[in-house]
Design an enzyme around this catalytic site. Structure first.
Site, mmCIF file in Angstrom:
data_model
loop_
_atom_site.group_PDB
_atom_site.id
_atom_site.type_symbol
_atom_site.label_atom_id
_atom_site.label_comp_id
_atom_site.label_asym_id
_atom_site.label_seq_id
_atom_site.Cartn_x
_atom_site.Cartn_y
_atom_site.Cartn_z
ATOM 1 N N GLU A 94 20.965 35.763 9.725
ATOM 2 C CA GLU A 94 20.430 37.074 10.091
ATOM 3 C C GLU A 94 20.442 38.088 8.954
ATOM 4 O OE1 GLU A 94 18.907 37.911 12.744
ATOM 5 O OE2 GLU A 94 19.327 36.214 14.066
ATOM 6 N N SER A 365 59.828 36.609 56.713
ATOM 7 C CA SER A 365 61.202 36.931 56.317
ATOM 8 C C SER A 365 61.277 37.795 55.066
ATOM 9 C CB SER A 365 61.990 35.637 56.082
ATOM 10 O OG SER A 365 62.156 34.939 57.306
#
Length: 683
Positions: A94, A365
């Site tokens: 690029e 519990s």
């Protein structure tokens, strides 16, 4: 006869005029250019599409999520988090001179102009990475002169205001890789199911070639085109010296394995927390949806990036993402109330419901410690209070109703004390406790501890039959860890607008002392036995390398482990959404998740003991008699009590029952100014 004229030739005058004009124009151009550059330097860049979306930041101010109505997935990563081969491949194909130019590749532009003139079109481009970033952030892709002029101006501004590293990092996080993937991290995970930091050379070359034509070079759409483009990228890497010809050939032959198209799972950090924050800021903090989606807000949160990553990894390890079995993990710092980690389900892609907020799950519990805290703080019971664990029919509501609980597996232990009851999760002892206290008092304690879910004041409340959310359970257990001081859950610390102005800031929370600190510590000491021999959490005790207290909870449809260290209070729930009963194997998942998460989340924190507050005493007890141990007692255990509730009589089971010496009694943390001075001096 007149004398001849000696006037300078017109040609020489014209040349001088032209030189003056050129000089003047040059000066004007230079001045105009200088003024333009000064203007661009002092003028802010426009708001990019990505900048209009609000961002969530973790407790280290790192971006962890972005709100977007478009569905774009933003996963910003830093340059050092990206594979070096991907960085090199992108630069090669690029913008080879990216680190040498000032935003424009003049030679490349000249070459492109010649090619375009030769072909009589504008097919050849020479855009640098900075130009591409300017176009992607602020402009359309239309090939017009006005767009090119604006692109050039924005390119200059980007180069002025950001370093090359920052520009390249923004580029890799913004560029489009096709199929809805914006940014290299999203692309890497979509195509290969891995982080961009783990990309191989072959994979990097494949991805680096896609942005030139995300549709044309997509391996899903045109595999031949994608492979051809990959070879071009590898060839440019050889030319730029990043790799050798042999490495390029090896990479080109490598068979790439892509995730099936449409089956990709976008990895988003803390998606349940993101949704939770969204609802929080809209419903409670006065932020509108428009502001959130388009206002460019920065939302600073309490989330701990490391703890969140650990939570997600542990859940992924212990839960089957394709199963209907769901889970929830919520963890907060009891000292501040700050939410550190939140996992609201097994698989966000399949189910976005946040189970940490579910108010339909019975804690079983796991609720018992709240009741025992009520018993201890009211001084109606102490750790040695005895009840008989046996089948019992309880009468309540003026004897008009009865309740007959049972123990798991119909196992009854006979006469047991509170510590044994907590460790073994004995139901009969628990119901005896709530019958002694009165269920209304337990509801009152739960309310003080921050539980807002409806609670039925009936004997079965002792066994956690009233649904409570995991977030409420974690917060309530945080009160126990924090010496009875309530710090409500906090997720958002600050919100700033797009200009950095603070529009919301959380006020410091002093906290409220809702239960006695001594009672909270005594209960903590009792809850540590859950992870010891005989305790319901003992099977994960080998994982825990630090002091930890907690409680398991199991119903037909729910499994829990809620526990805490001095730094973290965490609730883990496992169950099904559709009322389906859990199997024994399903119910055993909560404890390993809790244990692994707690240890890994705190791996960089030295283990700490729970601080002992004032009003706590420790004495040696004979466990057989429950009385003060003497020199003749063969077995002694050190137990803690709220001062004034400890035993006063000596054991008579062995010897004369006379103490050889005064029993060990430690009154902790005398808070007088003299004791504080002595402690300071000794330090």
């Amino acid at each position: 006869m007149s004398r001849p004229s000696h006037k300078p030739p017109k040609r020489k005058n014209r040349l001088r005029t032209i030189v003056k004009l050129l000089f003047g124009v040059t000066i004007i151009v230079l001045l105009a250019g200088g003024v333009l550059l000064l203007y661009l330097y002092n003028t802010g860049l426009p708001v990019a599409d990505t900048d209009r979306n609000s961002r969530i930041l973790d407790n280290q101010d790192r971006v962890m999520a972005t709100f977007s109505t478009s569905g774009r997935s933003y996963e910003p990563v830093t340059l050092d988090q990206i594979s070096s081969t991907l960085v090199e491949a992108t630069l090669s194909v690029e913008d080879r001179k990216f680190y040498d130019h000032s935003g424009f590749d003049i030679k490349g532009m000249g070459r492109a102009v010649l090619v375009n003139l030769e072909k009589m079109d504008r097919s050849q481009g020479a855009s640098t990475l900075t130009q591409q970033l300017a176009r992607n952030l602020y402009l359309s892709h239309a090939k017009t002169w006005s767009r090119k002029i604006m692109e050039a101006l924005y390119t200059v501004q980007l180069e002025m205001k950001y370093s090359k590293t920052e520009i390249f990092q923004m580029y890799l996080n913004e560029i489009y890789y096709g199929h809805g993937a914006y940014g290299i991290e999203a692309a890497s995970r979509m195509y290969f199911g891995k982080s961009s930091s783990d990309l191989t050379l072959a994979e990097s070359a494949m991805l680096a070639g896609i942005p030139k034509g995300p549709t044309y070079y997509s391996p899903y759409n045109h595999m031949d085109n994608a492979l051809t483009r990959q070879k071009i990228v590898l060839s440019t890497m050889v030319k730029t010296g990043y790799i050798t010809k042999q490495e390029a050939n090896t990479a080109a032959r490598e068979k790439l394995v892509f995730l099936p198209q449409g089956g990709q799972k976008t990895i988003v950090t803390a998606p349940y927390f993101r949704d939770y924050v969204r609802q929080l800021v809209i419903n409670e903090l006065g932020v509108t949806e428009e502001q959130l989606d388009h206002g460019g807000l920065n939302i600073y949160t309490t989330l701990d990036g490391h703890a969140q990553q650990v939570a997600e990894e542990v859940v992924a390890k212990e839960m089957d993402p394709d199963s209907e079995l769901e889970t929830a993990l919520i963890s907060l710092d009891p000292r501040t109330g700050y939410i550190k980690a939140m996992v609201g389900g097994t698989n966000y892609q399949n189910n976005q419901y946040n189970h940490t907020l579910a108010t339909t799950r019975q804690p079983g519990s796991a609720f018992k410690p709240i009741m025992y805290l009520s018993a201890l703080s009211s001084l109606q019971m102490n750790p040695l209070s005895i009840f008989k664990s046996e089948p019992t029919l309880f009468h309540y509501d003026n004897n008009r109703k009865t309740y007959q609980p049972s123990n798991f597996g119909d196992k009854y232990l006979g006469e047991i004390d509170m510590q044994q009851a907590i460790a073994a999760s004995d139901n009969i002892y628990a119901v005896n406790t709530i019958m002694t206290l009165g269920s209304e008092k337990v509801v009152e304690t739960a309310r003080k501890m921050g539980i807002e879910s409806p609670l039925q004041a009936v004997p079965s409340l002792a066994l956690g039959t009233s649904p409570i959310s995991p977030l409420e359970m974690a917060s309530a257990f945080g009160v126990i860890s924090n010496a009875g001081l309530l710090k409500p859950p906090v997720a958002v610390l600050k919100i700033t607008d797009s200009t950095g102005e603070i529009i919301y800031e959380a006020e410091p929370i002093q906290g409220e002392q809702v239960v006695d600190a001594a009672a909270a510590y005594v209960l903590t000491h009792l809850m540590e036995s859950v992870f010891e021999a005989g305790g319901t959490g003992n099977r994960v005790s080998s994982i825990m390398k630090r002091p930890v207290a907690g409680k398991t909870g199991t119903t037909n449809t729910d499994a829990w482990l809620v526990g805490f260290t001095p730094e973290l209070a965490t609730a883990v729930w496992v169950g099904y959404d559709k009322g389906r009963n859990i199997e024994n194997a399903d119910g055993r998942r909560a404890a390993p998740i809790f244990a692994q998460y707690t240890e890994r989340a705190l791996e960089n924190v030295p283990p700490k003991i729970f601080p002992i507050p004032a009003g706590v005493v420790s004495v040696y007890i004979n466990p057989e008699s429950g009385r003060l141990a003497t020199a003749d007692c063969p077995n002694k255990t050190l137990e803690v009590f709220i001062q004034g509730t400890e035993p006063t009589e000596y054991c008579t089971l062995h010897g004369s029952g006379e103490p050889e010496q005064a029993p060990l009694k430690v009154e902790t943390q005398d808070e007088s100014w003299w004791s504080n001075l002595k402690r300071w001096w000794m330090e």
